[in-house]
Design a protein around this motif. Structure first.
Motif, PDB file in Angstrom:
ATOM      1  N   VAL A  21       0.852  -1.185   0.000  1.00 47.61           N
ATOM      2  CA  VAL A  21       0.000   0.000   0.000  1.00 47.61           C
ATOM      3  C   VAL A  21       0.889   1.238   0.000  1.00 47.61           C
ATOM      4  CG1 VAL A  21      -0.195   0.059   2.519  1.00 47.61           C
ATOM      5  CG2 VAL A  21      -2.002   1.077   1.115  1.00 47.61           C
ATOM      6  N   GLN A  22       0.391   2.300  -0.587  1.00 53.68           N
ATOM      7  CA  GLN A  22       1.142   3.549  -0.601  1.00 53.68           C
ATOM      8  C   GLN A  22       1.018   4.272   0.740  1.00 53.68           C
ATOM      9  OE1 GLN A  22      -0.212   5.858  -3.963  1.00 53.68           O
ATOM     10  NE2 GLN A  22       1.065   4.724  -5.396  1.00 53.68           N
ATOM     11  N   PRO A  23       1.983   5.107   1.073  1.00 52.16           N
ATOM     12  CA  PRO A  23       1.863   5.913   2.296  1.00 52.16           C
ATOM     13  C   PRO A  23       0.561   6.696   2.308  1.00 52.16           C
ATOM     14  CG  PRO A  23       4.080   6.063   1.422  1.00 52.16           C
ATOM     15  CD  PRO A  23       3.283   5.317   0.390  1.00 52.16           C
ATOM     16  N   GLY A  24      -0.077   6.705   3.467  1.00 55.55           N
ATOM     17  CA  GLY A  24      -1.369   7.359   3.591  1.00 55.55           C
ATOM     18  C   GLY A  24      -2.544   6.445   3.315  1.00 55.55           C
ATOM     19  N   GLY A  25      -2.263   5.272   2.810  1.00 58.85           N
ATOM     20  CA  GLY A  25      -3.317   4.331   2.484  1.00 58.85           C
ATOM     21  C   GLY A  25      -3.783   3.519   3.680  1.00 58.85           C
ATOM     22  N   MET A  54      -6.056  -0.452   9.680  1.00 57.57           N
ATOM     23  CA  MET A  54      -4.864   0.395   9.691  1.00 57.57           C
ATOM     24  C   MET A  54      -5.047   1.512   8.679  1.00 57.57           C
ATOM     25  SD  MET A  54      -1.901  -2.537   9.960  1.00 57.57           S
ATOM     26  CE  MET A  54      -2.117  -3.062   8.265  1.00 57.57           C
ATOM     27  N   ASN A  55      -5.094   2.728   9.172  1.00 56.33           N
ATOM     28  CA  ASN A  55      -5.276   3.905   8.328  1.00 56.33           C
ATOM     29  C   ASN A  55      -4.039   4.784   8.367  1.00 56.33           C
ATOM     30  OD1 ASN A  55      -7.961   3.080   7.800  1.00 56.33           O
ATOM     31  ND2 ASN A  55      -8.704   4.177   9.609  1.00 56.33           N
ATOM     32  N   ASN A  56      -3.931   5.653   7.376  1.00 57.46           N
ATOM     33  CA  ASN A  56      -2.813   6.596   7.312  1.00 57.46           C
ATOM     34  C   ASN A  56      -1.483   5.863   7.508  1.00 57.46           C
ATOM     35  OD1 ASN A  56      -1.427   9.009   7.085  1.00 57.46           O
ATOM     36  ND2 ASN A  56      -1.709   9.547   9.250  1.00 57.46           N
ATOM     37  N   LEU A  57      -1.292   4.816   6.751  1.00 60.67           N
ATOM     38  CA  LEU A  57      -0.105   3.986   6.910  1.00 60.67           C
ATOM     39  C   LEU A  57       1.157   4.732   6.518  1.00 60.67           C
ATOM     40  CD1 LEU A  57      -1.648   0.650   5.702  1.00 60.67           C
ATOM     41  CD2 LEU A  57      -0.436   0.965   7.869  1.00 60.67           C
ATOM     42  N   LYS A  58       2.236   4.430   7.228  1.00 58.24           N
ATOM     43  CA  LYS A  58       3.523   5.066   7.019  1.00 58.24           C
ATOM     44  C   LYS A  58       4.551   3.993   6.640  1.00 58.24           C
ATOM     45  CE  LYS A  58       2.407   8.350  10.704  1.00 58.24           C
ATOM     46  NZ  LYS A  58       2.844   8.924  12.005  1.00 58.24           N
ATOM     47  N   PRO A  59       5.615   4.390   5.985  1.00 64.41           N
ATOM     48  CA  PRO A  59       6.652   3.402   5.632  1.00 64.41           C
ATOM     49  C   PRO A  59       7.168   2.630   6.846  1.00 64.41           C
ATOM     50  CG  PRO A  59       7.009   5.420   4.411  1.00 64.41           C
ATOM     51  CD  PRO A  59       5.895   5.707   5.380  1.00 64.41           C
ATOM     52  N   VAL A 110       6.082  -7.705   9.153  1.00 64.16           N
ATOM     53  CA  VAL A 110       5.200  -8.864   9.177  1.00 64.16           C
ATOM     54  C   VAL A 110       4.331  -8.728  10.426  1.00 64.16           C
ATOM     55  CG1 VAL A 110       5.028 -11.376   9.294  1.00 64.16           C
ATOM     56  CG2 VAL A 110       6.875 -10.308   7.981  1.00 64.16           C
ATOM     57  N   TYR A 111       3.037  -8.839  10.238  1.00 67.49           N
ATOM     58  CA  TYR A 111       2.083  -8.683  11.332  1.00 67.49           C
ATOM     59  C   TYR A 111       1.573 -10.057  11.766  1.00 67.49           C
ATOM     60  CZ  TYR A 111       1.987  -3.644  10.813  1.00 67.49           C
ATOM     61  OH  TYR A 111       2.337  -2.308  10.783  1.00 67.49           O
ATOM     62  N   GLN A 152       0.747 -17.338  11.573  1.00 65.92           N
ATOM     63  CA  GLN A 152       1.954 -17.452  10.753  1.00 65.92           C
ATOM     64  C   GLN A 152       2.436 -16.095  10.242  1.00 65.92           C
ATOM     65  OE1 GLN A 152      -1.047 -17.809   9.573  1.00 65.92           O
ATOM     66  NE2 GLN A 152      -0.991 -16.645   7.661  1.00 65.92           N
ATOM     67  N   GLY A 153       1.609 -15.078  10.361  1.00 67.65           N
ATOM     68  CA  GLY A 153       1.998 -13.739   9.953  1.00 67.65           C
ATOM     69  C   GLY A 153       1.542 -13.365   8.555  1.00 67.65           C
ATOM     70  N   THR A 154       1.396 -12.068   8.340  1.00 63.94           N
ATOM     71  CA  THR A 154       1.051 -11.535   7.028  1.00 63.94           C
ATOM     72  C   THR A 154       1.896 -10.277   6.793  1.00 63.94           C
ATOM     73  OG1 THR A 154      -0.767 -10.835   5.571  1.00 63.94           O
ATOM     74  CG2 THR A 154      -0.922 -10.164   7.879  1.00 63.94           C
ATOM     75  N   GLN A 155       2.428 -10.162   5.579  1.00 64.83           N
ATOM     76  CA  GLN A 155       3.345  -9.063   5.269  1.00 64.83           C
ATOM     77  C   GLN A 155       2.569  -7.801   4.912  1.00 64.83           C
ATOM     78  OE1 GLN A 155       6.937  -8.940   5.121  1.00 64.83           O
ATOM     79  NE2 GLN A 155       6.499  -6.759   4.861  1.00 64.83           N
ATOM     80  N   VAL A 156       2.974  -6.697   5.522  1.00 67.79           N
ATOM     81  CA  VAL A 156       2.456  -5.375   5.172  1.00 67.79           C
ATOM     82  C   VAL A 156       3.637  -4.531   4.715  1.00 67.79           C
ATOM     83  CG1 VAL A 156       1.426  -3.253   6.044  1.00 67.79           C
ATOM     84  CG2 VAL A 156       0.500  -5.478   6.744  1.00 67.79           C
ATOM     85  N   THR A 157       3.531  -4.001   3.511  1.00 68.58           N
ATOM     86  CA  THR A 157       4.581  -3.147   2.969  1.00 68.58           C
ATOM     87  C   THR A 157       3.979  -1.813   2.575  1.00 68.58           C
ATOM     88  OG1 THR A 157       5.768  -5.080   2.106  1.00 68.58           O
ATOM     89  CG2 THR A 157       6.371  -2.924   1.212  1.00 68.58           C
ATOM     90  N   VAL A 158       4.533  -0.750   3.139  1.00 73.23           N
ATOM     91  CA  VAL A 158       4.055   0.602   2.848  1.00 73.23           C
ATOM     92  C   VAL A 158       5.160   1.317   2.076  1.00 73.23           C
ATOM     93  CG1 VAL A 158       3.123   2.738   3.779  1.00 73.23           C
ATOM     94  CG2 VAL A 158       2.769   0.568   4.999  1.00 73.23           C
TER      95      VAL A 158
END
Length: 115
Positions: A12-16, A82-87, A92-93, A107-113
């Motif tokens: 997701v892009q920053p702010g997403g 999760m709102n207003n995501l930042k880098p 891994v969450y 097992q976790g899930t990857q979040v990339t901002v």
């Protein structure tokens, strides 16, 4: 034994925004507290948010006002909105369920901002 499966991660892009979900296999799900943790590369795992069996919530200072944890005991799920995501949210969450001395991890899930 409780099995936890996280979903909803992605790029997701920053702010997403993203919504993570943790699905549990236990019939006694409503009795468990649920926590979301995250672990970025080269860093220790950190606690992000907690929801108790009674629905009380708590958040890390770094995510307060941006993340919301909620649970649906009928569906055996806990979500992390999760709102207003930042880098710096990139990690891994993981979700964790606990009841007395019993603790279970997903097992976790990857979040990339990133832009």
């Amino acid at each position: 034994q409780v099995q936890l499966v996280e979903s909803g991660g992605g790029l997701v892009q920053p702010g997403g925004s993203l919504r993570l979900s943790c699905a549990a296999s236990s019939s006694f799900f409503s009795l468990y507290y649920i926590r979301w943790y995250r672990q970025a590369p080269g860093k220790e795992r950190e606690l992000v948010a907690t929801i108790t069996s009674g629905g009380s919530t708590n958040y890390a200072e770094s995510v307060k006002g941006r993340f919301t944890i909620s649970r649906d005991n009928a569906k055996n799920t806990v979500d992390l909105q999760m709102n207003n995501l930042k880098p710096e949210d990139t990690a891994v969450y993981y979700c964790k369920a606990g009841l007395r001395d019993n603790v279970y991890w997903g097992q976790g899930t990857q979040v990339t901002v990133s832009s």
